[in-house]
Design a protein around this motif. Structure first.
Motif, PDB file in Angstrom:
ATOM      1  N   LEU A  38       0.878  -1.050   0.041  1.00 20.10           N
ATOM      2  CA  LEU A  38       0.080   0.077  -0.142  1.00 20.10           C
ATOM      3  C   LEU A  38       0.767   1.155  -0.001  1.00 20.10           C
ATOM      4  N   PHE A  39       1.983   1.298   0.634  1.00 23.98           N
ATOM      5  CA  PHE A  39       2.854   2.402   0.671  1.00 23.98           C
ATOM      6  C   PHE A  39       3.745   2.553  -0.676  1.00 23.98           C
ATOM      7  N   GLY A  40       3.509   1.720  -1.520  1.00 24.78           N
ATOM      8  CA  GLY A  40       4.152   1.654  -3.026  1.00 24.78           C
ATOM      9  C   GLY A  40       5.577   1.860  -2.863  1.00 24.78           C
ATOM     10  N   GLU A  41       6.288   2.698  -3.621  1.00 17.56           N
ATOM     11  CA  GLU A  41       7.649   2.975  -3.574  1.00 17.56           C
ATOM     12  C   GLU A  41       8.390   3.260  -2.229  1.00 17.56           C
ATOM     13  N   VAL A  42       7.617   4.037  -1.630  1.00 18.65           N
ATOM     14  CA  VAL A  42       8.022   4.260  -0.152  1.00 18.65           C
ATOM     15  C   VAL A  42       8.165   3.110   0.835  1.00 18.65           C
ATOM     16  N   GLY A  43       7.342   2.262   0.643  1.00 16.24           N
ATOM     17  CA  GLY A  43       7.313   1.070   1.361  1.00 16.24           C
ATOM     18  C   GLY A  43       8.450   0.062   0.790  1.00 16.24           C
ATOM     19  N   SER A  44       8.533   0.172  -0.622  1.00 21.39           N
ATOM     20  CA  SER A  44       9.675  -0.796  -0.926  1.00 21.39           C
ATOM     21  C   SER A  44      10.973  -0.371  -0.411  1.00 21.39           C
ATOM     22  N   LEU A  45      11.278   0.853  -0.591  1.00 21.05           N
ATOM     23  CA  LEU A  45      12.597   1.657  -0.353  1.00 21.05           C
ATOM     24  C   LEU A  45      12.865   1.204   1.556  1.00 21.05           C
ATOM     25  N   ALA A  46      11.928   1.549   2.269  1.00 15.30           N
ATOM     26  CA  ALA A  46      11.915   1.165   3.560  1.00 15.30           C
ATOM     27  C   ALA A  46      12.212  -0.114   4.067  1.00 15.30           C
ATOM     28  N   CYS A  47      11.330  -0.943   3.348  1.00 17.55           N
ATOM     29  CA  CYS A  47      11.581  -2.475   3.491  1.00 17.55           C
ATOM     30  C   CYS A  47      12.819  -2.785   3.243  1.00 17.55           C
ATOM     31  N   ARG A  61      12.231   6.667   6.129  1.00 18.12           N
ATOM     32  CA  ARG A  61      12.271   5.440   6.300  1.00 18.12           C
ATOM     33  C   ARG A  61      11.461   5.086   7.500  1.00 18.12           C
ATOM     34  N   ALA A  62      11.896   5.699   8.517  1.00 18.57           N
ATOM     35  CA  ALA A  62      11.385   5.450   9.993  1.00 18.57           C
ATOM     36  C   ALA A  62       9.674   5.507  10.078  1.00 18.57           C
ATOM     37  N   GLN A  63       9.248   6.530   9.539  1.00 23.58           N
ATOM     38  CA  GLN A  63       7.599   6.634   9.915  1.00 23.58           C
ATOM     39  C   GLN A  63       6.909   5.394   9.009  1.00 23.58           C
ATOM     40  N   PRO A  64       7.115   5.109   7.824  1.00 24.33           N
ATOM     41  CA  PRO A  64       6.417   3.921   7.385  1.00 24.33           C
ATOM     42  C   PRO A  64       6.935   2.552   7.989  1.00 24.33           C
ATOM     43  N   LEU A  65       8.009   2.435   8.499  1.00 21.25           N
ATOM     44  CA  LEU A  65       8.416   1.215   9.323  1.00 21.25           C
ATOM     45  C   LEU A  65       7.842   1.136  10.650  1.00 21.25           C
ATOM     46  N   LEU A  66       7.676   2.320  11.414  1.00 23.03           N
ATOM     47  CA  LEU A  66       7.097   2.151  12.552  1.00 23.03           C
ATOM     48  C   LEU A  66       5.743   1.851  12.312  1.00 23.03           C
ATOM     49  N   PHE A  67       4.960   2.387  11.474  1.00 20.95           N
ATOM     50  CA  PHE A  67       3.542   2.105  11.290  1.00 20.95           C
ATOM     51  C   PHE A  67       3.434   0.736  10.666  1.00 20.95           C
ATOM     52  N   ALA A  68       4.168   0.227  10.053  1.00 19.38           N
ATOM     53  CA  ALA A  68       4.104  -1.191   9.338  1.00 19.38           C
ATOM     54  C   ALA A  68       4.484  -2.182  10.457  1.00 19.38           C
ATOM     55  N   VAL A  69       5.523  -2.033  11.174  1.00 26.14           N
ATOM     56  CA  VAL A  69       5.818  -3.011  12.187  1.00 26.14           C
ATOM     57  C   VAL A  69       4.800  -3.034  13.500  1.00 26.14           C
ATOM     58  N   VAL A 113      -0.044   8.433   6.846  1.00 29.69           N
ATOM     59  CA  VAL A 113       1.368   8.410   7.178  1.00 29.69           C
ATOM     60  C   VAL A 113       2.280   8.932   5.996  1.00 29.69           C
ATOM     61  N   ARG A 114       1.919   8.116   4.947  1.00 29.03           N
ATOM     62  CA  ARG A 114       2.735   8.708   3.735  1.00 29.03           C
ATOM     63  C   ARG A 114       2.539  10.259   3.361  1.00 29.03           C
ATOM     64  N   ASP A 115       1.509  10.947   3.771  1.00 19.91           N
ATOM     65  CA  ASP A 115       1.242  12.430   3.595  1.00 19.91           C
ATOM     66  C   ASP A 115       2.138  13.139   4.676  1.00 19.91           C
ATOM     67  N   ARG A 116       2.393  12.464   5.774  1.00 21.29           N
ATOM     68  CA  ARG A 116       2.918  13.186   6.928  1.00 21.29           C
ATOM     69  C   ARG A 116       4.452  12.908   6.630  1.00 21.29           C
ATOM     70  N   VAL A 117       4.669  11.809   5.953  1.00 23.00           N
ATOM     71  CA  VAL A 117       6.245  11.818   5.505  1.00 23.00           C
ATOM     72  C   VAL A 117       6.650  12.817   4.448  1.00 23.00           C
ATOM     73  N   LEU A 118       5.889  13.079   3.477  1.00 20.56           N
ATOM     74  CA  LEU A 118       6.075  14.069   2.250  1.00 20.56           C
ATOM     75  C   LEU A 118       5.977  15.428   2.906  1.00 20.56           C
ATOM     76  N   SER A 119       5.122  15.727   3.971  1.00 19.36           N
ATOM     77  CA  SER A 119       5.187  17.051   4.410  1.00 19.36           C
ATOM     78  C   SER A 119       6.199  17.168   5.477  1.00 19.36           C
ATOM     79  N   ALA A 120       6.767  16.325   6.202  1.00 18.15           N
ATOM     80  CA  ALA A 120       8.036  16.211   7.044  1.00 18.15           C
ATOM     81  C   ALA A 120       9.236  16.443   6.399  1.00 18.15           C
ATOM     82  N   VAL A 121       9.610  15.880   5.269  1.00 16.37           N
ATOM     83  CA  VAL A 121      10.870  15.660   4.755  1.00 16.37           C
ATOM     84  C   VAL A 121      11.194  17.361   4.421  1.00 16.37           C
ATOM     85  N   PRO A 122      10.566  18.158   4.095  1.00 16.26           N
ATOM     86  CA  PRO A 122      11.182  19.434   3.799  1.00 16.26           C
ATOM     87  C   PRO A 122      11.589  20.299   4.985  1.00 16.26           C
TER      88      PRO A 122
END
Length: 305
Positions: A38-47, A61-69, A113-122
């Motif tokens: 569901l995370f798509g490319e973000v999830g693939s890279l984090a995994c 990396r951390a936010q998608p992984l924290l949620f997934a695990v 979570v994905r939106d949080r990541v995208l908005s937090a990166v900058p």
């Protein structure tokens, strides 16, 4: 004894510990695969980074992984037939708790979570500190955008802010002989520095949350999550800037129930906070980290069976 599940967030030992379950526990593996897809490319890279042991402290990396695990471990416990009487999450772990309580669909939670990541990166580089002190002890030291990020117990408080003011605050605290530890994070979550991310998240909000189907204790109010909280876009988006009052929320939970508190996440961060509560110290409630020293869930499964 009834069971309550706890889900860690920022400040946990991050999910590299749980990697040993991938491919060995059928439920955990299938849920992780579902979430990463569901995370798509973000999830693939984090995994990929997670399984290779690469650095995963960056928000991307951390936010998608924290949620997934956290979510996969929660689903694993539920697959054993455990019916928790309550859920509680710390920071990003609150989204996991809410999802398991039906507030969000899995697709909505992943999008959030994905939106949080995208908005937090900058957001300019920052960090987080854990101090062996109370919130009131630390208030005189705050400067710039440094803020109270989390109150985890009576004498365990986190600070967050941009790099330079946070470094100055740390130096002053250490000069006054406070014990201060760096939290693995490169983004100043739960500080005013995150306000642009809040604004962006609110503008792009598209979820349709519903009232929780079981009790969820919220670190953002320090008490039981209400239907009004759960349905509010602002409640969820402001979590990027607001302090986490996990300690008060946990005290509310154990005041309502005598429970076995199970930390459904990597490490034992929340377990250490729970052990400091009066309820656990008195024996009225107990605490159990899901992952043991060998990074398996076998001991917890046997105890919860």
């Amino acid at each position: 004894m009834d069971v309550a599940l706890m889900f860690p967030g920022q400040g946990s030992q991050y999910p590299r510990m749980a990697a040993s379950l991938y491919g060995t526990d059928a439920v955990f593996t299938s849920v992780i695969d579902e979430v990463f897809e569901l995370f798509g490319e973000v999830g693939s890279l984090a995994c990929e980074d997670w399984l290779s042991g690469a650095d995963i402290d960056h928000v991307s990396r951390a936010q998608p992984l924290l949620f997934a695990v956290d979510y996969a471990l929660g689903r694993t416990v539920l697959s054993w037939g455990v019916e928790p009487v309550a859920l509680i999450g710390h920071s990003a772990g609150e989204v996991v708790a809410a999802t398991l309580a039906g507030v969000f669909s899995l697709e909505e939670a992943v999008s959030l979570v994905r939106d949080r990541v995208l908005s937090a990166v900058p957001i300019p580089s920052g960090g987080m500190l854990a101090a062996a002190a109370s919130e009131s002890d630390l208030l005189p030291y705050l400067e710039g955008d440094v803020a109270i990020a989390a109150v985890n117990s009576a004498r365990q408080t986190m600070l967050a802010g941009s790099d330079e003011p946070l470094a100055r605050v740390r130096a002053r605290l250490e000069a006054d002989e406070f014990i201060v530890v760096t939290v693995p994070a490169s983004t100043p979550f739960h500080s005013p520095a995150m306000q642009p991310a809040v604004d962006e998240a609110l503008a792009s909000w598209s979820a349709s949350p519903v009232a929780p189907s079981m009790p969820v204790y919220s670190g953002y109010t320090g008490k039981l999550m209400t239907s009004e909280d759960a349905l509010s876009a602002r409640f969820w988006t402001r979590q990027l800037t607001d302090a986490v009052y996990f300690g008060p929320a946990l005290n509310e939970l154990v005041a309502m129930y005598d429970v076995l508190l199970v930390e459904a996440g990597p490490g034992q961060t929340l377990t250490s906070f729970a052990r400091r509560t009066k309820a656990v110290r008195s024996g009225a409630s107990q605490v159990l980290p899901l992952l043991d020293s060998s990074d398996t869930v076998d001991a917890a499964r046997a105890r919860l069976a």
